[in-house]
Design an enzyme around this catalytic site. Structure first.
Site, short mmCIF file in Angstrom:
data_model
loop_
_atom_site.label_atom_id
_atom_site.label_comp_id
_atom_site.label_asym_id
_atom_site.label_seq_id
_atom_site.Cartn_x
_atom_site.Cartn_y
_atom_site.Cartn_z
N CYS A 71 -41.92 58.49 -52.32
CA CYS A 71 -40.97 57.93 -51.35
C CYS A 71 -40.37 59.03 -50.49
O CYS A 71 -41.06 59.57 -49.64
CB CYS A 71 -39.93 57.06 -52.05
N HIS A 73 -43.16 53.25 -55.09
CA HIS A 73 -42.67 53.81 -56.36
C HIS A 73 -43.61 53.45 -57.52
O HIS A 73 -43.35 52.47 -58.23
CB HIS A 73 -41.27 53.28 -56.67
N GLU A 76 -43.84 54.79 -60.31
CA GLU A 76 -43.18 54.96 -61.62
C GLU A 76 -42.63 53.63 -62.15
O GLU A 76 -42.40 53.49 -63.34
CB GLU A 76 -42.09 56.03 -61.52
N1 GLN Z 1 -34.32 57.55 -47.92
C1 GLN Z 1 -35.67 57.19 -47.70
C2 GLN Z 1 -35.80 55.82 -47.03
O1 GLN Z 1 -34.91 55.03 -47.06
C3 GLN Z 1 -36.47 57.21 -48.99
C4 GLN Z 1 -36.02 56.23 -50.01
C5 GLN Z 1 -36.50 56.50 -51.40
O2 GLN Z 1 -36.91 57.62 -51.72
N2 GLN Z 1 -36.44 55.52 -52.28
O3 GLN Z 1 -36.81 55.53 -46.45
#
Ligand code: GLN
Length: 548
Positions: free
Chosen positions: A389, A515, A517
């Site tokens: 992410c 994600h 994970e």
């Molecule tokens: N802050 C980033 C976004 O909103 C990544 C979010 C995250 O790592 N879950 O796109």
């Protein structure tokens, strides 16, 4: 009870006393695992007493990781344990907070549903709690629904939940409900004794609320001798074989086996009047635990993030490494690296010894340049890299600045006046003003391109992964990146959002916008983690071979 067809669910409630952090989630998951391994269909839900409508708006320092389900619910991290232990999906219905309950009741009041009536905690709030506690059981999918009540008995804010449990037990009766109370039997070193008084007091507190626990699960650092079990039974009004010892375990994955030895599942089935003579089948689980405990190799992976002081902020990542480590028979030692402590100058000192680096998810400005410095170092030095992410977004920025020559490239999240917003706000996020529940959340499809690292890892083209973000790879730059050596290898087929990037010239460099994970379980370790650990191990062995 049959485990197919329309089912009438029975309900197990798990409360906690004496102190928080006794591991209700792990006990609930372990019991669920044992019941599941007897062929019963089980789900777990968590009721949290705080006022936030969901934990999505909480700082990870407050409450650890926010776990996201397939249907896009932002939930408590215990739901991660439920999925990892049971290998079944949870949903919005599996996590309810006081805030959600009040929100719904107040919305109904405004609509006029209670016209003329005074809306009160009892019965309106407790009725709403009861309705939600019984909801999953009414789908006909489950034999048993386990409900974990967050917080501690005696907390003012958990009173309506305890009252709802009391009423459900009264209405459904003894054979359809079971109350398990998790408590602590401390050992006083100076007296050389195990002490039962805190447990007696916390059970008394439950009894004052009209709830008699059926089973006591007692956390302890020392085995409970028969006289202590008898004493607890006598003073807490439970049968002696309903006093279950829960010794501190080496790993949470030992707990189902420990609970089986203590016959927690048999006791629960007996008290719920469920006839089940099926053997507990834990072979695959035990094979996993054995691999976990007997690694043949070990590696050091740096986890770069800004919440590293609280490891629970990265709970699912840590557990995914445990699953992937066992799969590779390799112990994964996580080196926690604060992104704020990293600079281009010290990156070599902090990272050179490592076998691989994962740059973690996150929000906001703090520690960003440290993440970018780490990525530059591993990219230039051929160290295996995995970005998740925000970690992927930072890999894109690093590549833009240092390889493609896009000076000042940044994410629009951190710098709204950047000349090169290589990470930009998603189109459908542009008009969003509320913070809660408004990100791109939950499962989305992704198409993996053939002949790529991503395809080698997944072994297929159609995948689905969970998301939680507002920003995305800016497709206006896609051609520049692909011509410059960073490829987009996973794409959302509906809207062309870039979901995965990789650098084919690097031994192992992959970043994912989703994600992974959140989907790794004991029985299905996530391929992205399994392959990462495999390549980290390969790198480590090569490095060691060169040094000798
Ligand atoms: N802050 C980033 C976004 O909103 C990544 C979010 C995250 O790592 N879950 O796109």
């Amino acid at each position: 009870m049959a485990s197919t067809g329309q089912k009438t669910a029975k309900y197990i409630f798990v409360t906690g006393g004496v102190t928080s952090s006794l591991g209700k989630g792990i006990i609930a998951s372990s019991l669920a695992k044992l019941l599941q391994s007897r062929g019963l269909s089980v789900t777990i839900q968590k009721f949290d007493p705080y006022i936030n409508v969901d934990p999505g708006t909480l700082n990870p320092y407050e409450h650890g990781e926010c776990y996201v389900t397939d249907d896009g619910a932002e939930t408590d991290l215990d739901l991660g344990h439920y999925e990892r232990f049971l290998n079944v999906r949870t949903s919005q219905a599996n996590n309810v907070t006081t805030g959600r309950i009040y929100y719904d009741v107040i919305m109904r009041e405004r609509r006029g549903d209670f016209l003329g009536k005074t809306v009160q905690v009892i019965p309106h709030i407790t009725d709403e709690i009861k309705k939600r506690m019984l909801l999953l059981g009414e789908t006909g999918e489950y034999d048993i629904v386990i409900t974990e009540i967050g917080g501690c008995v005696g907390d003012i804010e958990s009173l309506p939940f305890i009252e709802a449990v009391r009423q459900i037990k009264f209405e459904l009766g003894e054979n359809d409900t079971l109350i398990i109370h998790l408590t602590l039997i401390p050992y006083l070193a100076s007296a050389g004794e195990l002490k039962t008084k805190p447990t007696q007091h916390s059970v008394r507190m439950l009894q004052e609320a009209g709830v008699q626990p059926d089973i006591l699960v007692c956390r302890t650092e020392h085995p409970l001798p028969p006289d202590i079990r008898r004493k607890v039974a006598l003073f807490c009004n439970v049968q002696v074989n309903s006093v279950i010892e829960a010794m501190d375990a080496e790993t949470i994955y030992d707990v189902p086996v420990l609970m089986r030895k203590e016959r927690l599942d048999q006791r629960a089935l007996y008290m719920l009047d469920i006839y089940n003579d099926q053997d507990v089948e834990l072979d695959a689980w035990q094979a996993f635990v054995s691999k976990l405990k007997n690694p043949t190799e070990s590696v050091r992976i740096g986890l770069v993030g800004k919440y590293v002081e609280l490891h629970d902020a990265y709970k699912s990542i840590v557990e995914s490494f445990i699953h992937a480590g066992a799969e590779n028979e390799c112990k994964v030692n996580i080196e926690w690296i604060h992104s704020e402590s990293l600079t281009p100058e010290n990156a070599v000192d902090k990272l050179a010894e490592l076998d691989g680096v994962l740059v973690a998810p996150g929000f906001g400005e703090r520690g960003i340049e440290g993440k970018i410095a780490a990525i530059r170092y591993v990219r230039e030095n051929g160290i295996p890299f995995f970005g998740i992410c925000l970690g992927m977004q930072m890999a894109v920025i690093e590549y833009a600045r240092n390889v493609l020559g896009l000076e000042g490239a940044h994410s629009y999240e951190m710098d709204q006046s950047t000349p090169h917003p290589v990470i930009h706000l998603m189109q459908d996020q542009k008009d969003v003003t509320n913070k809660g529940g408004t990100m791109r959340l939950g499962a989305y499809a992704c198409k993996v391109k053939k002949d790529t690292l991503a395809h080698k890892i997944y072994g297929r083209t159609n995948i689905s992964e969970r998301h939680r973000h507002r920003y995305e790879f800016n497709n206006q730059y896609l051609k520049t990146f692909e011509e410059g050596g960073m490829l987009a290898t996973g794409i959302n087929p509906q809207n062309n959002l870039v979901e995965m990037v990789e650098i084919p010239a690097h031994p192992y460099f992959i970043g994912v916008q989703f994600h992974p994970e959140l989907k790794s379980t004991v029985m299905n370790p996530h391929p992205l983690f399994v392959q990462f650990v495999k390549s980290v191990l390969k790198y480590s062995l090569q490095k060691r071979a060169v040094m000798h």
